[in-house]
Design a protein around this motif. Structure first.
Motif, PDB file in Angstrom:
ATOM      1  N   HIS A  73      10.971  42.265 -15.885  1.00  0.00           N
ATOM      2  CA  HIS A  73      12.126  41.284 -16.046  1.00  0.00           C
ATOM      3  C   HIS A  73      12.263  41.972 -17.631  1.00  0.00           C
ATOM      4  O   HIS A  73      10.904  42.183 -18.195  1.00  0.00           O
ATOM      5  CB  HIS A  73      11.878  40.331 -16.124  1.00  0.00           C
ATOM      6  CG  HIS A  73      13.019  38.927 -16.842  1.00  0.00           C
ATOM      7  ND1 HIS A  73      14.019  38.870 -15.892  1.00  0.00           N
ATOM      8  CD2 HIS A  73      13.320  38.612 -17.889  1.00  0.00           C
ATOM      9  CE1 HIS A  73      14.864  37.976 -16.531  1.00  0.00           C
ATOM     10  NE2 HIS A  73      13.703  37.861 -17.671  1.00  0.00           N
ATOM     11  N   VAL A  74      13.211  42.033 -18.136  1.00  0.00           N
ATOM     12  CA  VAL A  74      13.494  41.803 -20.009  1.00  0.00           C
ATOM     13  C   VAL A  74      14.585  41.369 -20.262  1.00  0.00           C
ATOM     14  O   VAL A  74      15.292  40.898 -19.436  1.00  0.00           O
ATOM     15  CB  VAL A  74      13.742  43.771 -19.772  1.00  0.00           C
ATOM     16  CG1 VAL A  74      12.750  44.823 -19.287  1.00  0.00           C
ATOM     17  CG2 VAL A  74      15.655  44.044 -19.584  1.00  0.00           C
ATOM     18  N   ARG A  75      13.935  40.775 -21.793  1.00  0.00           N
ATOM     19  CA  ARG A  75      14.685  39.843 -22.769  1.00  0.00           C
ATOM     20  C   ARG A  75      14.800  39.867 -24.391  1.00  0.00           C
ATOM     21  O   ARG A  75      13.390  40.251 -24.316  1.00  0.00           O
ATOM     22  CB  ARG A  75      14.071  38.597 -22.355  1.00  0.00           C
ATOM     23  CG  ARG A  75      14.498  37.843 -23.441  1.00  0.00           C
ATOM     24  CD  ARG A  75      13.982  36.203 -23.245  1.00  0.00           C
ATOM     25  NE  ARG A  75      13.750  35.702 -22.056  1.00  0.00           N
ATOM     26  CZ  ARG A  75      12.740  35.193 -21.623  1.00  0.00           C
ATOM     27  NH1 ARG A  75      11.558  35.681 -22.478  1.00  0.00           N
ATOM     28  NH2 ARG A  75      12.534  34.590 -20.385  1.00  0.00           N
ATOM     29  N   SER A  76      16.508  40.919 -24.724  1.00  0.00           N
ATOM     30  CA  SER A  76      15.810  41.263 -26.011  1.00  0.00           C
ATOM     31  C   SER A  76      17.281  40.477 -26.196  1.00  0.00           C
ATOM     32  O   SER A  76      18.561  40.281 -25.626  1.00  0.00           O
ATOM     33  CB  SER A  76      16.370  42.744 -25.582  1.00  0.00           C
ATOM     34  OG  SER A  76      16.962  43.072 -26.482  1.00  0.00           O
ATOM     35  N   ALA A  77      17.476  39.484 -27.724  1.00  0.00           N
ATOM     36  CA  ALA A  77      18.904  40.060 -27.656  1.00  0.00           C
ATOM     37  C   ALA A  77      19.891  38.697 -27.103  1.00  0.00           C
ATOM     38  O   ALA A  77      20.970  38.495 -27.227  1.00  0.00           O
ATOM     39  CB  ALA A  77      19.408  40.494 -28.203  1.00  0.00           C
ATOM     40  N   GLY A  78      19.167  37.863 -26.043  1.00  0.00           N
ATOM     41  CA  GLY A  78      19.533  37.219 -25.899  1.00  0.00           C
ATOM     42  C   GLY A  78      20.646  37.338 -23.966  1.00  0.00           C
ATOM     43  O   GLY A  78      20.499  36.611 -23.614  1.00  0.00           O
ATOM     44  N   VAL A  79      19.635  38.482 -24.281  1.00  0.00           N
ATOM     45  CA  VAL A  79      19.885  38.984 -23.276  1.00  0.00           C
ATOM     46  C   VAL A  79      18.436  39.212 -21.802  1.00  0.00           C
ATOM     47  O   VAL A  79      17.822  39.566 -22.353  1.00  0.00           O
ATOM     48  CB  VAL A  79      20.237  40.735 -22.891  1.00  0.00           C
ATOM     49  CG1 VAL A  79      20.630  40.879 -21.081  1.00  0.00           C
ATOM     50  CG2 VAL A  79      21.984  40.688 -23.640  1.00  0.00           C
ATOM     51  N   ASP A  80      18.707  38.665 -20.914  1.00  0.00           N
ATOM     52  CA  ASP A  80      18.066  38.043 -19.549  1.00  0.00           C
ATOM     53  C   ASP A  80      18.274  38.630 -18.212  1.00  0.00           C
ATOM     54  O   ASP A  80      19.383  38.696 -17.827  1.00  0.00           O
ATOM     55  CB  ASP A  80      17.363  36.959 -19.189  1.00  0.00           C
ATOM     56  CG  ASP A  80      16.709  36.013 -20.591  1.00  0.00           C
ATOM     57  OD1 ASP A  80      15.433  36.705 -20.636  1.00  0.00           O
ATOM     58  OD2 ASP A  80      16.882  35.512 -21.245  1.00  0.00           O
ATOM     59  N   LYS A  81      17.344  39.905 -18.033  1.00  0.00           N
ATOM     60  CA  LYS A  81      17.610  41.320 -17.179  1.00  0.00           C
ATOM     61  C   LYS A  81      16.404  41.509 -15.997  1.00  0.00           C
ATOM     62  O   LYS A  81      15.389  41.828 -16.584  1.00  0.00           O
ATOM     63  CB  LYS A  81      18.475  41.406 -17.071  1.00  0.00           C
ATOM     64  CG  LYS A  81      19.232  42.510 -15.826  1.00  0.00           C
ATOM     65  CD  LYS A  81      20.435  41.448 -16.334  1.00  0.00           C
ATOM     66  CE  LYS A  81      21.698  42.981 -15.678  1.00  0.00           C
ATOM     67  NZ  LYS A  81      22.603  42.418 -15.473  1.00  0.00           N
ATOM     68  N   ASP A  82      16.098  41.088 -14.819  1.00  0.00           N
ATOM     69  CA  ASP A  82      15.572  41.623 -13.330  1.00  0.00           C
ATOM     70  C   ASP A  82      16.203  42.767 -13.641  1.00  0.00           C
ATOM     71  O   ASP A  82      17.166  43.351 -13.290  1.00  0.00           O
ATOM     72  CB  ASP A  82      15.232  41.221 -12.645  1.00  0.00           C
ATOM     73  CG  ASP A  82      15.332  39.894 -12.115  1.00  0.00           C
ATOM     74  OD1 ASP A  82      13.701  39.361 -13.073  1.00  0.00           O
ATOM     75  OD2 ASP A  82      15.632  39.368 -11.542  1.00  0.00           O
ATOM     76  N   VAL A  83      14.612  44.408 -13.997  1.00  0.00           N
ATOM     77  CA  VAL A  83      15.149  45.210 -13.885  1.00  0.00           C
ATOM     78  C   VAL A  83      13.909  46.422 -12.990  1.00  0.00           C
ATOM     79  O   VAL A  83      12.809  45.491 -12.569  1.00  0.00           O
ATOM     80  CB  VAL A  83      14.525  45.775 -15.168  1.00  0.00           C
ATOM     81  CG1 VAL A  83      15.185  45.382 -16.482  1.00  0.00           C
ATOM     82  CG2 VAL A  83      13.151  45.878 -15.491  1.00  0.00           C
ATOM     83  N   ALA A  84      14.478  47.424 -12.490  1.00  0.00           N
ATOM     84  CA  ALA A  84      13.804  48.676 -11.802  1.00  0.00           C
ATOM     85  C   ALA A  84      13.083  49.041 -13.011  1.00  0.00           C
ATOM     86  O   ALA A  84      14.031  49.970 -14.153  1.00  0.00           O
ATOM     87  CB  ALA A  84      13.954  49.567 -10.732  1.00  0.00           C
TER      88      ALA A  84
END
Length: 125
Positions: free
Chosen positions: A67-78
């Motif tokens: 999972h990544v988080r940056s500047a209000g964006v939260d996203k599951d990632v590969a």
């Protein structure tokens, strides 16, 4: 997998830092690590300043997901390791341009052969 939206790319691409948490074998997330992130076209990349020996990099190799988080964006990632080595010069240039204000000493920590070998493309789920 879906791609990044144009808003997500712009937001994360302009942000100074990204928090990355990789998945353990049991599916739980490790503690997030703060790092620099760069954008090349429609893709986002991170590198380990300690190369493939870096603790957080090794953590991404367990399940290649997180999972990544940056500047209000939260996203599951590969985590796509071994990103196209042909992109390394372009990614180096983006690191130098985006983070050059921190000085050569710091930028050189992510534009060296060991760090280049740890380039990870972040693919959103």
């Amino acid at each position: 997998m879906t791609g990044w939206t144009s808003d997500e790319l712009a937001t994360i691409g302009q942000a100074d830092e990204l928090e990355l948490a990789s998945q353990r074998r049991d599916g739980s997330l490790r503690d997030p690590v703060t790092m620099w992130v760069v954008r090349d076209g429609d893709d986002l990349y991170v590198r380990s300043m300690h190369g493939r020996a870096g603790a957080w990099f090794r953590g991404t190799q367990t399940r290649h997901e997180g999972h990544v988080r940056s500047a209000g964006v939260d996203k599951d990632v590969a985590f796509v390791v071994d990103a196209d080595p042909g992109l390394n010069d372009r990614i180096d240039a983006v690191y130098r341009s985006k983070y050059g204000r921190y000085g050569k000493k710091y930028v050189d920590s992510v534009v060296n052969p060991a760090s280049r070998a740890s380039t990870i493309k972040l693919d959103p789920h």
